[in-house]
Design a protein around this motif. Structure first.
Motif, PDB file in Angstrom:
ATOM      1  N   THR A  30     -32.482  73.322  67.299  1.00  0.00           N
ATOM      2  CA  THR A  30     -33.006  74.386  66.425  1.00  0.00           C
ATOM      3  C   THR A  30     -32.180  75.681  66.490  1.00  0.00           C
ATOM      4  O   THR A  30     -32.684  76.770  66.181  1.00  0.00           O
ATOM      5  N   ASN A  31     -30.917  75.537  66.850  1.00  0.00           N
ATOM      6  CA  ASN A  31     -29.977  76.663  66.799  1.00  0.00           C
ATOM      7  C   ASN A  31     -30.402  77.886  67.605  1.00  0.00           C
ATOM      8  O   ASN A  31     -30.112  79.025  67.227  1.00  0.00           O
ATOM      9  N   GLU A  32     -31.109  77.636  68.706  1.00  0.00           N
ATOM     10  CA  GLU A  32     -31.406  78.752  69.594  1.00  0.00           C
ATOM     11  C   GLU A  32     -30.161  79.072  70.409  1.00  0.00           C
ATOM     12  O   GLU A  32     -29.257  78.250  70.543  1.00  0.00           O
ATOM     13  N   ASN A  33     -30.149  80.269  70.965  1.00  0.00           N
ATOM     14  CA  ASN A  33     -29.055  80.689  71.841  1.00  0.00           C
ATOM     15  C   ASN A  33     -29.334  80.148  73.241  1.00  0.00           C
ATOM     16  O   ASN A  33     -30.447  80.273  73.728  1.00  0.00           O
ATOM     17  N   GLN A 205     -30.814  89.643  58.397  1.00  0.00           N
ATOM     18  CA  GLN A 205     -30.311  89.129  59.688  1.00  0.00           C
ATOM     19  C   GLN A 205     -31.494  88.893  60.636  1.00  0.00           C
ATOM     20  O   GLN A 205     -32.632  89.222  60.316  1.00  0.00           O
ATOM     21  N   THR A 206     -31.181  88.319  61.797  1.00  0.00           N
ATOM     22  CA  THR A 206     -32.248  87.924  62.731  1.00  0.00           C
ATOM     23  C   THR A 206     -31.843  88.149  64.184  1.00  0.00           C
ATOM     24  O   THR A 206     -30.645  88.167  64.494  1.00  0.00           O
ATOM     25  N   PHE A 207     -32.834  88.301  65.038  1.00  0.00           N
ATOM     26  CA  PHE A 207     -32.598  88.361  66.486  1.00  0.00           C
ATOM     27  C   PHE A 207     -32.697  86.963  67.114  1.00  0.00           C
ATOM     28  O   PHE A 207     -32.605  86.818  68.322  1.00  0.00           O
ATOM     29  N   SER A 208     -32.919  85.940  66.295  1.00  0.00           N
ATOM     30  CA  SER A 208     -33.222  84.613  66.842  1.00  0.00           C
ATOM     31  C   SER A 208     -32.003  83.864  67.363  1.00  0.00           C
ATOM     32  O   SER A 208     -32.137  82.965  68.181  1.00  0.00           O
ATOM     33  N   LYS A 209     -30.822  84.203  66.863  1.00  0.00           N
ATOM     34  CA  LYS A 209     -29.635  83.402  67.195  1.00  0.00           C
ATOM     35  C   LYS A 209     -28.719  84.185  68.132  1.00  0.00           C
ATOM     36  O   LYS A 209     -28.739  83.956  69.325  1.00  0.00           O
ATOM     37  N   GLY A 215     -38.088  83.509  70.139  1.00  0.00           N
ATOM     38  CA  GLY A 215     -39.518  83.518  70.452  1.00  0.00           C
ATOM     39  C   GLY A 215     -40.201  84.836  70.167  1.00  0.00           C
ATOM     40  O   GLY A 215     -41.428  84.889  70.073  1.00  0.00           O
ATOM     41  N   MET A 216     -39.432  85.918  70.041  1.00  0.00           N
ATOM     42  CA  MET A 216     -40.051  87.222  69.786  1.00  0.00           C
ATOM     43  C   MET A 216     -40.297  87.463  68.298  1.00  0.00           C
ATOM     44  O   MET A 216     -40.994  88.388  67.938  1.00  0.00           O
ATOM     45  N   ARG A 217     -39.687  86.654  67.446  1.00  0.00           N
ATOM     46  CA  ARG A 217     -39.846  86.746  65.993  1.00  0.00           C
ATOM     47  C   ARG A 217     -39.446  88.121  65.443  1.00  0.00           C
ATOM     48  O   ARG A 217     -40.301  88.932  65.069  1.00  0.00           O
ATOM     49  N   ILE A 218     -38.169  88.371  65.399  1.00  0.00           N
ATOM     50  CA  ILE A 218     -37.665  89.657  64.896  1.00  0.00           C
ATOM     51  C   ILE A 218     -36.578  89.409  63.846  1.00  0.00           C
ATOM     52  O   ILE A 218     -35.562  88.794  64.145  1.00  0.00           O
ATOM     53  N   ASP A 326     -27.752  62.570  54.827  1.00  0.00           N
ATOM     54  CA  ASP A 326     -28.495  61.731  55.766  1.00  0.00           C
ATOM     55  C   ASP A 326     -27.595  60.959  56.734  1.00  0.00           C
ATOM     56  O   ASP A 326     -28.084  60.179  57.539  1.00  0.00           O
ATOM     57  N   ASN A 327     -26.280  61.212  56.642  1.00  0.00           N
ATOM     58  CA  ASN A 327     -25.424  60.639  57.673  1.00  0.00           C
ATOM     59  C   ASN A 327     -24.781  61.728  58.540  1.00  0.00           C
ATOM     60  O   ASN A 327     -23.716  61.535  59.122  1.00  0.00           O
ATOM     61  N   TYR A 328     -25.465  62.861  58.585  1.00  0.00           N
ATOM     62  CA  TYR A 328     -24.968  63.997  59.385  1.00  0.00           C
ATOM     63  C   TYR A 328     -25.974  64.388  60.453  1.00  0.00           C
ATOM     64  O   TYR A 328     -27.186  64.241  60.261  1.00  0.00           O
ATOM     65  N   LEU A 329     -25.451  64.923  61.542  1.00  0.00           N
ATOM     66  CA  LEU A 329     -26.291  65.505  62.587  1.00  0.00           C
ATOM     67  C   LEU A 329     -25.926  66.981  62.694  1.00  0.00           C
ATOM     68  O   LEU A 329     -24.737  67.330  62.627  1.00  0.00           O
ATOM     69  N   ARG A 330     -26.921  67.814  62.853  1.00  0.00           N
ATOM     70  CA  ARG A 330     -26.624  69.227  63.113  1.00  0.00           C
ATOM     71  C   ARG A 330     -26.813  69.466  64.615  1.00  0.00           C
ATOM     72  O   ARG A 330     -27.910  69.303  65.144  1.00  0.00           O
ATOM     73  N   ILE A 331     -25.712  69.810  65.250  1.00  0.00           N
ATOM     74  CA  ILE A 331     -25.706  69.945  66.715  1.00  0.00           C
ATOM     75  C   ILE A 331     -25.553  71.418  67.073  1.00  0.00           C
ATOM     76  O   ILE A 331     -24.529  72.052  66.790  1.00  0.00           O
ATOM     77  N   THR A 332     -26.570  71.978  67.697  1.00  0.00           N
ATOM     78  CA  THR A 332     -26.505  73.379  68.137  1.00  0.00           C
ATOM     79  C   THR A 332     -25.542  73.493  69.313  1.00  0.00           C
ATOM     80  O   THR A 332     -25.491  72.595  70.162  1.00  0.00           O
ATOM     81  N   ILE A 333     -24.804  74.594  69.362  1.00  0.00           N
ATOM     82  CA  ILE A 333     -23.916  74.836  70.499  1.00  0.00           C
ATOM     83  C   ILE A 333     -24.754  75.340  71.677  1.00  0.00           C
ATOM     84  O   ILE A 333     -25.393  76.394  71.596  1.00  0.00           O
ATOM     85  N   GLY A 334     -24.757  74.553  72.749  1.00  0.00           N
ATOM     86  CA  GLY A 334     -25.494  74.943  73.953  1.00  0.00           C
ATOM     87  C   GLY A 334     -24.560  75.505  75.006  1.00  0.00           C
ATOM     88  O   GLY A 334     -23.452  75.966  74.692  1.00  0.00           O
TER      89      GLY A 334
END
Ligand code: PMP
Length: 350
Positions: A30-33, A205-209, A215-218, A326-334
């Motif tokens: 879910t593209n979190e940091n 823009q967002t503070f989420s990424k 989690g703070m929803r800004i 439908d043949n793609y994966l979205r991979i978040t950078i961890g």
């Protein structure tokens, strides 16, 4: 059917990414940091006065608006804040997209846009991306009742140069154009520098990424004061006390530590560039991402099979059961360790 059931609004809801529970997960869906918010945020949280919980929050979110105003060198009346950029964009749909003409957004893009359009009864058209998943700017020169697109786009990660964004904004001065910059801090150039040139431009823009505070929803929007005033009028008519006080205070803290922010963003960019090499070696191809995720397809293995195998092993990525992607994966950078766990599993599996 009960008589009252006939009056229930039918909607096709937005489906958010899974939030699986457990401590040994590799969560890249879910593209979190992967890094914590700034140390200043945790210090402020520890010192927080609990009396805040008893009282209603400041409806104008002044402490946060002041911090953003100082950070971006814009006036307070050029800033609108909301409970995550989802809230900001929902308010913007309600405020600006009220014409019989269709709102335009890319056919492969943030899947919340059509949900809001349906919910608010707004007609819409989805101009196609080109064969390389690029947004075709000329598609946005047709008649419309407003435009919204993410830059970089999601879930492709492709970035549109600022000159092309400007072309879309300047060609559409009769409509509000919203640039959703949820992922702009990972290498792109923001359209913020154009908001004083174009009255019809709203940058969200967002503070989420990049700021690690999903989690703070800004979220916030910056634009001409007339747009911001209109957004506030709708907000106060709809959900006047939106952002809770801890989020306002911690959000204001988060923008203070520029060095920490720069550092974590650079780490993520570095890990992303490494991931491109590693995924390529493993037989994946992908559009050139400028976000904190990579949208990848494998030369032989099916995305759905890879997704399920990863899931069985507590590694979560995002799969979209949608035509063309439908043949793609979205991979978040961890973190580097999380990415290593991913490569290790993929190497065995593929
Ligand atoms: N826009 C885009 C393109 C996104 O991917 C997201 C994250 N799902 C959002 C907006 C919303 O983010 P948030 O509400 O957490 O600010």
């Amino acid at each position: 059917m009960k008589p009252w059931e006939a009056n229930i609004r039918k909607v096709v809801p937005y489906v958010p990414g899974d939030q699986p529970k457990g401590s040994h997960l590799v969560k890249l869906n879910t593209n979190e940091n992967p890094y914590p918010p700034t140390p200043g945020v945790s210090a402020a949280l520890k010192e927080m006065d609990y009396d805040l919980f008893r009282k209603y929050p400041d409806p104008a979110s002044s402490v946060l608006v002041d911090a953003l105003s100082e950070y971006y060198k814009v006036d307070r009346d050029e800033i609108f804040v909301g409970v995550g950029s989802d809230d900001v964009i929902a308010m913007a749909f309600m405020t600006f997209f009220n014409s019989d003409k269709p709102v335009l957004f890319p056919d492969i893009s943030y899947s919340f846009y059509p949900v809001w359009a349906e919910l608010f009864g707004v007609p819409y058209e989805k101009p196609a991306l080109d064969e390389n998943f690029k947004i075709v700017k000329e598609e946005y020169y047709r008649e419309n009742g407003g435009i919204i697109f993410p830059n970089p786009n999601a879930p492709t990660g492709l970035y549109m140069p600022l000159s092309e964004v400007e072309d879309i904004v300047s060609h559409n001065q009769d409509s509000v154009v919203i640039v959703d910059e949820a992922y702009i801090d990972f290498g792109g150039t923001s359209a913020l520098k154009l908001t004083r040139k174009y009255e019809n431009l709203l940058v969200v823009q967002t503070f989420s990424k990049s700021r690690s505070m999903a989690g703070m929803r800004i979220g916030y929007a910056i634009g001409n004061p007339a747009l911001i005033r209109a957004l506030n009028d709708v907000k106060y008519s709809y959900n006047s006390y939106t952002m809770n006080m801890p989020s306002q205070i911690l959000g204001a803290k988060a923008v203070e530590d520029r060095a920490y922010f720069q550092d974590t963003v650079e780490k993520i960019i570095h890990t992303r560039e490494q991931a491109k090499l590693r995924l390529h070696e493993l037989g994946f191809t992908f559009p050139e991402s400028m976000a904190n995720f990579i949208f990848a397809s494998h030369e032989t293995a099916r995305a759905k099979d890879i997704y399920e195998a990863l899931r069985q092993n507590s590694i979560f990525v995002r799969y979209f059961n949608q035509p063309r992607i439908d043949n793609y994966l979205r991979i978040t950078i961890g973190t580097d360790e999380e990415m290593e766990a991913l490569y290790c599993f993929l190497k065995e599996y593929l």
